[in-house]
Motif scaffolding. Structure first.
Motif, PDB file in Angstrom:
ATOM      1  N   PHE A 193      -0.831   9.070   9.422  1.00  0.00           N
ATOM      2  CA  PHE A 193       0.291   8.782   8.541  1.00  0.00           C
ATOM      3  C   PHE A 193       0.701  10.053   7.824  1.00  0.00           C
ATOM      4  N   THR A 194       1.987  10.181   7.569  1.00  0.00           N
ATOM      5  CA  THR A 194       2.419  11.233   6.652  1.00  0.00           C
ATOM      6  C   THR A 194       2.192  10.746   5.239  1.00  0.00           C
ATOM      7  N   TYR A 195       1.847  11.650   4.333  1.00  0.00           N
ATOM      8  CA  TYR A 195       1.559  11.264   2.950  1.00  0.00           C
ATOM      9  C   TYR A 195       2.775  10.607   2.320  1.00  0.00           C
ATOM     10  N   SER A 196       2.541   9.460   1.693  1.00  0.00           N
ATOM     11  CA  SER A 196       3.591   8.728   0.991  1.00  0.00           C
ATOM     12  C   SER A 196       3.233   8.649  -0.481  1.00  0.00           C
ATOM     13  N   ALA A 197       4.152   9.018  -1.330  1.00  0.00           N
ATOM     14  CA  ALA A 197       3.903   9.030  -2.776  1.00  0.00           C
ATOM     15  C   ALA A 197       3.964   7.611  -3.327  1.00  0.00           C
ATOM     16  N   VAL A 198       2.871   6.881  -3.152  1.00  0.00           N
ATOM     17  CA  VAL A 198       2.804   5.493  -3.612  1.00  0.00           C
ATOM     18  C   VAL A 198       2.813   5.467  -5.142  1.00  0.00           C
ATOM     19  N   GLU A 199       3.632   4.605  -5.698  1.00  0.00           N
ATOM     20  CA  GLU A 199       3.724   4.506  -7.155  1.00  0.00           C
ATOM     21  C   GLU A 199       2.359   4.135  -7.739  1.00  0.00           C
ATOM     22  N   GLY A 200       1.921   4.923  -8.702  1.00  0.00           N
ATOM     23  CA  GLY A 200       0.637   4.675  -9.349  1.00  0.00           C
ATOM     24  C   GLY A 200      -0.511   5.495  -8.805  1.00  0.00           C
ATOM     25  N   ALA A 201      -0.315   6.166  -7.662  1.00  0.00           N
ATOM     26  CA  ALA A 201      -1.390   6.982  -7.081  1.00  0.00           C
ATOM     27  C   ALA A 201      -1.511   8.300  -7.840  1.00  0.00           C
ATOM     28  N   ARG A 202      -2.725   8.702  -8.149  1.00  0.00           N
ATOM     29  CA  ARG A 202      -2.943   9.926  -8.928  1.00  0.00           C
ATOM     30  C   ARG A 202      -2.560  11.183  -8.172  1.00  0.00           C
ATOM     31  N   ALA A 203      -2.540  11.108  -6.843  1.00  0.00           N
ATOM     32  CA  ALA A 203      -2.182  12.288  -6.049  1.00  0.00           C
ATOM     33  C   ALA A 203      -0.738  12.708  -6.287  1.00  0.00           C
ATOM     34  N   ASN A 204       0.086  11.800  -6.791  1.00  0.00           N
ATOM     35  CA  ASN A 204       1.489  12.145  -7.025  1.00  0.00           C
ATOM     36  C   ASN A 204       1.635  13.254  -8.057  1.00  0.00           C
ATOM     37  N   ALA A 205       0.637  13.393  -8.933  1.00  0.00           N
ATOM     38  CA  ALA A 205       0.704  14.411  -9.976  1.00  0.00           C
ATOM     39  C   ALA A 205       0.172  15.762  -9.519  1.00  0.00           C
ATOM     40  N   PHE A 238      -5.028   9.107  -3.369  1.00  0.00           N
ATOM     41  CA  PHE A 238      -3.819   8.650  -2.686  1.00  0.00           C
ATOM     42  C   PHE A 238      -3.727   7.129  -2.630  1.00  0.00           C
ATOM     43  N   CYS A 239      -4.737   6.421  -3.129  1.00  0.00           N
ATOM     44  CA  CYS A 239      -4.864   4.983  -2.891  1.00  0.00           C
ATOM     45  C   CYS A 239      -4.803   4.197  -4.190  1.00  0.00           C
ATOM     46  N   ILE A 240      -4.121   3.041  -4.139  1.00  0.00           N
ATOM     47  CA  ILE A 240      -4.055   2.160  -5.310  1.00  0.00           C
ATOM     48  C   ILE A 240      -4.727   0.811  -5.021  1.00  0.00           C
ATOM     49  N   ILE A 241      -5.452   0.711  -3.915  1.00  0.00           N
ATOM     50  CA  ILE A 241      -6.101  -0.549  -3.563  1.00  0.00           C
ATOM     51  C   ILE A 241      -7.040  -1.034  -4.672  1.00  0.00           C
ATOM     52  N   PRO A 242      -7.876  -0.162  -5.290  1.00  0.00           N
ATOM     53  CA  PRO A 242      -8.731  -0.670  -6.375  1.00  0.00           C
ATOM     54  C   PRO A 242      -7.920  -1.247  -7.535  1.00  0.00           C
ATOM     55  N   ASP A 243      -6.729  -0.701  -7.781  1.00  0.00           N
ATOM     56  CA  ASP A 243      -5.877  -1.256  -8.833  1.00  0.00           C
ATOM     57  C   ASP A 243      -5.322  -2.613  -8.424  1.00  0.00           C
ATOM     58  N   LEU A 244      -5.067  -2.784  -7.120  1.00  0.00           N
ATOM     59  CA  LEU A 244      -4.503  -4.038  -6.632  1.00  0.00           C
ATOM     60  C   LEU A 244      -5.567  -5.120  -6.469  1.00  0.00           C
ATOM     61  N   ARG A 245      -6.728  -4.740  -5.931  1.00  0.00           N
ATOM     62  CA  ARG A 245      -7.743  -5.735  -5.558  1.00  0.00           C
ATOM     63  C   ARG A 245      -9.014  -5.672  -6.385  1.00  0.00           C
ATOM     64  N   GLY A 246      -9.106  -4.719  -7.308  1.00  0.00           N
ATOM     65  CA  GLY A 246     -10.265  -4.674  -8.186  1.00  0.00           C
ATOM     66  C   GLY A 246     -11.458  -3.950  -7.581  1.00  0.00           C
ATOM     67  N   PHE A 298       0.815  -1.216   0.000  1.00  0.00           N
ATOM     68  CA  PHE A 298       0.000   0.000   0.000  1.00  0.00           C
ATOM     69  C   PHE A 298       0.851   1.271   0.000  1.00  0.00           C
ATOM     70  N   ILE A 299       1.869   1.329   0.863  1.00  0.00           N
ATOM     71  CA  ILE A 299       2.752   2.498   0.936  1.00  0.00           C
ATOM     72  C   ILE A 299       4.187   2.016   0.899  1.00  0.00           C
ATOM     73  N   ASP A 300       5.109   2.948   0.708  1.00  0.00           N
ATOM     74  CA  ASP A 300       6.511   2.580   0.528  1.00  0.00           C
ATOM     75  C   ASP A 300       7.080   1.829   1.720  1.00  0.00           C
ATOM     76  N   SER A 301       6.728   2.248   2.929  1.00  0.00           N
ATOM     77  CA  SER A 301       7.262   1.570   4.107  1.00  0.00           C
ATOM     78  C   SER A 301       6.765   0.131   4.179  1.00  0.00           C
ATOM     79  N   ALA A 302       5.513  -0.100   3.735  1.00  0.00           N
ATOM     80  CA  ALA A 302       4.972  -1.462   3.722  1.00  0.00           C
ATOM     81  C   ALA A 302       5.690  -2.309   2.671  1.00  0.00           C
ATOM     82  N   LYS A 303       5.996  -1.710   1.526  1.00  0.00           N
ATOM     83  CA  LYS A 303       6.743  -2.435   0.500  1.00  0.00           C
ATOM     84  C   LYS A 303       8.129  -2.815   1.011  1.00  0.00           C
ATOM     85  N   ALA A 304       8.764  -1.876   1.704  1.00  0.00           N
ATOM     86  CA  ALA A 304      10.096  -2.152   2.247  1.00  0.00           C
ATOM     87  C   ALA A 304      10.033  -3.298   3.258  1.00  0.00           C
TER      88      ALA A 304
END
Length: 440
Positions: free
Chosen positions: A332-344, A154-162, A52-58
């Motif tokens: 949580f502090t905002y994390s720029a998760v890859e694929g999240a539209r908020a990054n733009a 800020f979320c990519i869960i729908p991309d991950l889980r449909g 979900f977020i960079d720290s979780a990926k790490a």
């Protein structure tokens, strides 16, 4: 049994991922595999990741590496499994990578890399009706749906889980009954959006105990309230129909507890987040809920440092926190998760500003929590015992979900057992926990 295969499991992330792990283990036990409690005894280790977020990926990548070092034969599944290239770039020797909720694919890979050497005999190795659980015997998670229809930036869960896929209510209630029959005293209802339960099925009629019941949040809560155990709702968005659930809490049918992910208090930021129910007057709704059920406990999560968040937006958030007087809060502090539209979005907040805001937010909430818990001193509470350590019982009240909320430490209670309900008198409190003695 000679030649018995043993599978290890490392489950990371949220309770929804934990339920996925339980389903995988249940199928493996049905097939005839044993479950290994350690790396050394496992023929294959499954790592169910969070992405979900960079720290979780790490954390997930670290867990994969640890399993490879200790065992060497690792299958990766879960949310981070959607980014196989990132996993294999660091850990090229993993046996296979699958995505979230791909139970059949995981089991298939296990059969391929650790084939059973003798046919499973269901007459000598039955799986319990409730399946294999990773939680203590006295509580369990009940997942009522998969996926999500929202498009929060800020979320990519729908991309991950449909998209949202709800379980028919008869199926969900059947699992709930089996869990209660096995000794579960608390059911924790989870999904990506519990309030949306049944929307995708158009609230279709299903059957439970021979009677027609609609697949809808209100009917689910009514039915669960008949089972005689604690029922706790998580991931509830503040839609208008949630108002219909509050009287059930006031009547004691389900716990007076709502986990509502508000995420922010500034209307401008909520709009940029594209949060569902962003236009709702949340504070007014909370006020009405508490009028109906004064004992209602509210927990929530928030994000600080979202792109474009100004000092004024953050002050609005602090004002919201003070007025809402929430009982349990994570931030949580905002994390720029890859694929999240908020990054733009424009207006990225510097990391040092995010950290400063996070500390101010948490201090504000600690003050609120301390005051609210202090008001419980001298009161009698029903608690559920989770653990006994020497002469002290570690328990939770109706306002405390396992692992994320506070604890009630009960002195001179070494004779109690996990899963036992007892009444206690609160003697003292701190920022997050209560201390108590057994009621006479």
């Amino acid at each position: 049994m000679g030649g018995q295969r043993r599978i290890g499991m490392v489950s990371l992330g949220c309770p929804k991922a934990l339920v996925d792990s339980e389903r995988i283990l249940t199928q493996l036990r049905t097939d005839g595999y044993e479950i290994s409690p350690d790396y050394e005894g496992a023929d294959v280790v499954v790592v169910n990741t969070c992405g979900f977020i960079d720290s979780a990926k790490a954390e997930s990548l670290e867990a994969i590496g640890e399993a490879l070092d200790a065992n060497g034969r690792v299958i990766v599944t879960g949310c981070m499994g959607t980014d196989e290239s990132a996993i294999r770039a660091l850990h090229p020797s993993v046996l296979a990578v699958t995505g979230p909720a791909q139970y059949e694919a995981v089991v298939s890979e296990i059969h391929r890399h650790a084939p059973l050497e003798q046919e499973h005999d269901p007459y000598t190795d039955l799986v319990p009706p409730q399946g294999i659980k990773l939680t203590p015997r006295h509580y369990a998670y009940l997942k009522i749906s998969e996926g999500c229809n929202h498009k929060c930036t800020f979320c990519i869960i729908p991309d991950l889980r449909g998209r949202l896929v709800s379980r028919p209510i008869g199926e969900g209630m059947g699992e709930a009954e089996r869990l209660v029959a096995s000794g579960v005293k608390e059911l924790l209802v989870i999904s990506q959006d519990t309030s949306a339960y049944g929307i995708d099925l158009k609230y279709r009629l299903d059957f439970w105990e021979g009677r027609p019941v609609r697949t809808r949040m209100q009917e689910l809560c009514n039915a669960l309230g008949e089972l005689g155990v604690w029922v706790r709702l998580h991931y509830v968005y503040p839609y208008p129909h949630v108002d219909e659930i509050i009287p059930l809490m006031a009547e004691g049918r389900i716990l007076p507890y709502l986990d509502v992910p508000f995420q922010h208090g500034s209307p401008r930021i909520l709009k940029a987040m594209k949060r569902p129910a962003a236009a709702v007057d949340t504070l007014e709704r909370v006020r009405r809920w508490r009028e109906i059920c004064p004992d209602l406990v509210l927990r929530s999560t928030f994000i600080v440092g979202f792109p474009g968040e100004t000092d004024a937006d953050f002050e609005i958030l602090l004002d919201f926190l003070e007025e809402a007087q929430l009982d349990r809060v994570g931030c949580f502090t905002y994390s720029a998760v890859e694929g999240a539209r908020a990054n733009a979005l424009e207006g990225a907040v510097p990391e040092e500003v995010k950290e400063e805001r996070w500390h101010r937010f948490m201090q504000k909430q600690a003050d609120i929590s301390r005051r609210r818990l202090a008001a419980r001193v001298g009161h009698t509470l029903e608690v559920l015992v989770d653990d006994v350590q020497g002469d002290e019982a570690v328990a939770r009240s109706m306002g405390d979900a396992p692992e994320i909320d506070g604890l009630v430490r009960v002195r001179e209670a070494g004779q109690l057992s996990p899963g036992e309900f007892v009444d206690v008198i609160v003697e003292s409190s701190d920022d997050y926990d209560l201390s108590a003695r057994l009621a006479p």
